[in-house]
Design a protein around this motif. Structure first.
Motif, mmCIF file in Angstrom:
data_model
loop_
_atom_site.group_PDB
_atom_site.id
_atom_site.type_symbol
_atom_site.label_atom_id
_atom_site.label_comp_id
_atom_site.label_asym_id
_atom_site.label_seq_id
_atom_site.Cartn_x
_atom_site.Cartn_y
_atom_site.Cartn_z
ATOM 1 N N ALA A 1 0.850 -1.193 0.000
ATOM 2 C CA ALA A 1 0.000 0.000 0.000
ATOM 3 C C ALA A 1 0.883 1.239 0.000
ATOM 4 C CB ALA A 1 -0.919 0.002 1.219
ATOM 5 N N THR A 2 0.290 2.336 -0.443
ATOM 6 C CA THR A 2 1.013 3.625 -0.448
ATOM 7 C C THR A 2 0.330 4.666 0.416
ATOM 8 O OG1 THR A 2 -0.206 4.263 -2.450
ATOM 9 C CG2 THR A 2 1.963 3.249 -2.753
ATOM 10 N N ALA A 3 -0.929 4.404 0.815
ATOM 11 C CA ALA A 3 -1.675 5.390 1.599
ATOM 12 C C ALA A 3 -2.400 4.675 2.751
ATOM 13 C CB ALA A 3 -2.689 6.113 0.707
ATOM 14 N N PRO A 4 -2.478 5.310 3.929
ATOM 15 C CA PRO A 4 -1.982 6.655 4.226
ATOM 16 C C PRO A 4 -0.476 6.720 4.409
ATOM 17 C CG PRO A 4 -2.922 5.671 6.186
ATOM 18 C CD PRO A 4 -3.190 4.706 5.067
ATOM 19 N N VAL A 5 0.165 5.531 4.596
ATOM 20 C CA VAL A 5 1.622 5.459 4.678
ATOM 21 C C VAL A 5 2.061 4.239 3.882
ATOM 22 C CG1 VAL A 5 1.773 6.605 6.938
ATOM 23 C CG2 VAL A 5 1.537 4.108 6.823
ATOM 24 N N PRO A 6 3.286 4.218 3.380
ATOM 25 C CA PRO A 6 3.772 3.040 2.651
ATOM 26 C C PRO A 6 3.768 1.798 3.534
ATOM 27 C CG PRO A 6 5.198 4.930 2.272
ATOM 28 C CD PRO A 6 4.274 5.317 3.378
ATOM 29 N N LEU A 7 3.393 0.667 2.919
ATOM 30 C CA LEU A 7 3.348 -0.606 3.632
ATOM 31 C C LEU A 7 4.147 -1.632 2.841
ATOM 32 C CD1 LEU A 7 2.020 -2.248 5.995
ATOM 33 C CD2 LEU A 7 0.185 -2.805 4.381
ATOM 34 N N PRO A 8 5.163 -2.243 3.438
ATOM 35 C CA PRO A 8 5.982 -3.223 2.712
ATOM 36 C C PRO A 8 5.164 -4.433 2.284
ATOM 37 C CG PRO A 8 7.048 -2.551 4.770
ATOM 38 C CD PRO A 8 5.652 -2.024 4.817
ATOM 39 N N LEU A 9 5.564 -5.022 1.172
ATOM 40 C CA LEU A 9 4.894 -6.193 0.623
ATOM 41 C C LEU A 9 5.826 -7.391 0.680
ATOM 42 C CD1 LEU A 9 2.534 -7.505 -1.023
ATOM 43 C CD2 LEU A 9 3.677 -6.658 -3.093
ATOM 44 N N ASP A 10 5.291 -8.529 1.135
ATOM 45 C CA ASP A 10 6.073 -9.763 1.042
ATOM 46 C C ASP A 10 5.192 -10.861 0.459
ATOM 47 O OD1 ASP A 10 4.945 -11.601 3.188
ATOM 48 O OD2 ASP A 10 5.496 -9.903 4.446
ATOM 49 N N ALA A 11 5.829 -11.944 0.046
ATOM 50 C CA ALA A 11 5.142 -12.986 -0.714
ATOM 51 C C ALA A 11 4.072 -13.709 0.081
ATOM 52 C CB ALA A 11 6.154 -13.991 -1.247
ATOM 53 N N GLY A 12 4.120 -13.612 1.409
ATOM 54 C CA GLY A 12 3.146 -14.330 2.225
ATOM 55 C C GLY A 12 1.863 -13.574 2.473
ATOM 56 N N MET A 13 1.765 -12.341 2.009
ATOM 57 C CA MET A 13 0.579 -11.538 2.305
ATOM 58 C C MET A 13 -0.630 -12.000 1.490
ATOM 59 S SD MET A 13 2.206 -7.723 2.840
ATOM 60 C CE MET A 13 0.783 -7.071 3.737
ATOM 61 N N PHE A 14 -1.809 -11.823 2.087
ATOM 62 C CA PHE A 14 -3.060 -12.276 1.482
ATOM 63 C C PHE A 14 -3.705 -11.138 0.695
ATOM 64 C CE2 PHE A 14 -2.224 -15.560 4.368
ATOM 65 C CZ PHE A 14 -3.091 -16.618 4.170
ATOM 66 N N TYR A 15 -4.160 -11.454 -0.498
ATOM 67 C CA TYR A 15 -4.871 -10.513 -1.357
ATOM 68 C C TYR A 15 -6.357 -10.846 -1.382
ATOM 69 C CZ TYR A 15 -0.806 -8.239 -3.551
ATOM 70 O OH TYR A 15 0.321 -7.495 -3.789
ATOM 71 N N ASP A 16 -7.187 -9.832 -1.545
ATOM 72 C CA ASP A 16 -8.612 -10.013 -1.812
ATOM 73 C C ASP A 16 -8.739 -10.548 -3.238
ATOM 74 O OD1 ASP A 16 -11.301 -9.735 -2.471
ATOM 75 O OD2 ASP A 16 -11.524 -7.772 -1.531
#
Length: 344
Positions: free
Chosen positions: A52-67
């Protein structure tokens, strides 16, 4: 299978996919993506950009869940329907009204719903503001058949909602609970796909100052209302879960939930150029039909169960707001990937 050829095909596919996704991130069409290219035993996974970029940047890793949005239709609802057919509880050409007597379109069959040739049309006032029972009742009673019923492809979420409600009727539990209890364990996806994700491990969708950050809650408004009664959206998964699903469709993961080669049998036109659940895209060299499906949030999947090849992209084109230009970029990417992969 020649691993050198597998590697060459993955390299050729990645030469198309990586620059295209990088360009979308640079253009601000999406904050990031996790994708996988599959060929036989080989799987190449890459993480690009941020969660994510808003409201603050959020790091992404391969284990994260997507809708997954509408990928729910083919990862969960379609396999369960195929099992119901196998169990003798439903028939592909059976009218839906046989199972849901309150449904007011008597000629619409499960085949029509799953191929999006139902032709259902109609206006439901304030649809996204109705409570669950009223929304369900409206979708069952206020849509009508048209001249396109049985002939014309018109993609509509209601088609898979109907299938999900029928499955709930014959199995005695809401569709999302059925998928959780039956499909995900059978496919080995219990830990990497869920309707109730850990918010901190979930990629956010929309953001605005009034509503804040939407995270761990399904983006689709109808599915948000219907909750466990939606077979059209609501599933979250990470890339490992989607790779596992791909290997199940390839027959590389042993399972007893569906007959052997069930996915290969879907590589044919069931109506209007579509399979049950999936869209079909013809390979330019093989001339086989690849199984294809997209999700509104930015997810998409392309699989060839015969050759055991595929592309899975988990992206978020609705953050912080919806980016329509994603659709054109995705639609340019797909034929180039097919050409590169089948020509390598």
């Amino acid at each position: 299978m020649d691993t050198t050829e597998q590697t060459a095909r993955i390299v050729a596919g990645n030469a198309v996919v990586r620059p295209a996704l990088d360009a979308m991130i640079t253009a601000g069409i999406m904050p990031g993506a996790v994708y996988a290219i599959l060929d036989g035993d080989d799987t190449y996974i890459q993480v690009l950009g941020q969660a994510a970029t808003a409201p603050v940047p959020l790091p992404l890793d391969a284990g994260m869940f997507y809708d997954l949005a509408s990928l729910t239709k083919v990862v969960g609802t379609t396999p369960l329907f195929l099992r119901a057919v196998q169990d003798g509880l439903l028939g592909v050409d059976q009218p839906i009204k046989d199972v849901l007597p309150e449904f007011t379109a008597p000629h619409v069959t499960f085949r029509m719903a799953l191929t999006h040739t139902s032709g259902l049309d109609g206006y439901i006032p304030h649809r996204d503001e109705l409570p669950p029972d009223e929304l369900r009742h409206a979708l069952l009673t206020q849509l009508h058949e048209t001249a396109g019923t049985g002939h014309v492809v018109q993609y509509r979420d209601v088609n898979l909602l109907l299938v999900g409600w029928a499955l709930a009727k014959v199995y005695g539990d809401p569709i999302q609970r059925l998928i959780t209890a039956r499909v995900l364990p059978a496919f080995g996806m219990r830990t990497n796909a869920t309707f109730s994700p850990d918010v901190q491990r979930t990629v956010p969708t929309t953001y605005d100052t009034e509503g804040g950050l939407r995270r761990g809650v399904v983006h689709d408004p109808k599915s948000a209302i219907l909750g466990a009664d939606s077979g059209a959206a609501g599933l979250f998964a990470n890339i490992d879960g989607m790779v596992q699903f791909a290997h199940v469709t390839f027959g590389r993961v042993q399972q007893i939930f569906l007959h052997e080669n069930w996915a290969e049998k879907l590589q044919r036109d069931f109506a209007g150029g579509r399979s049950l659940g999936f869209d079909l895209l013809e390979g330019p060299v093989s001339h086989r039909q690849w199984l294809y499906h997209t999700g509104y949030t930015g997810t998409f999947m392309l699989l060839d169960p015969t050759a055991h090849r595929g592309l899975i992209v988990l992206a978020n084109r609705v953050h912080p707001v919806v980016h329509p230009e994603f659709l054109d970029a995705r639609d340019r990417l797909i034929p180039r990937f097919l050409s590169a992969t089948e020509s390598a």
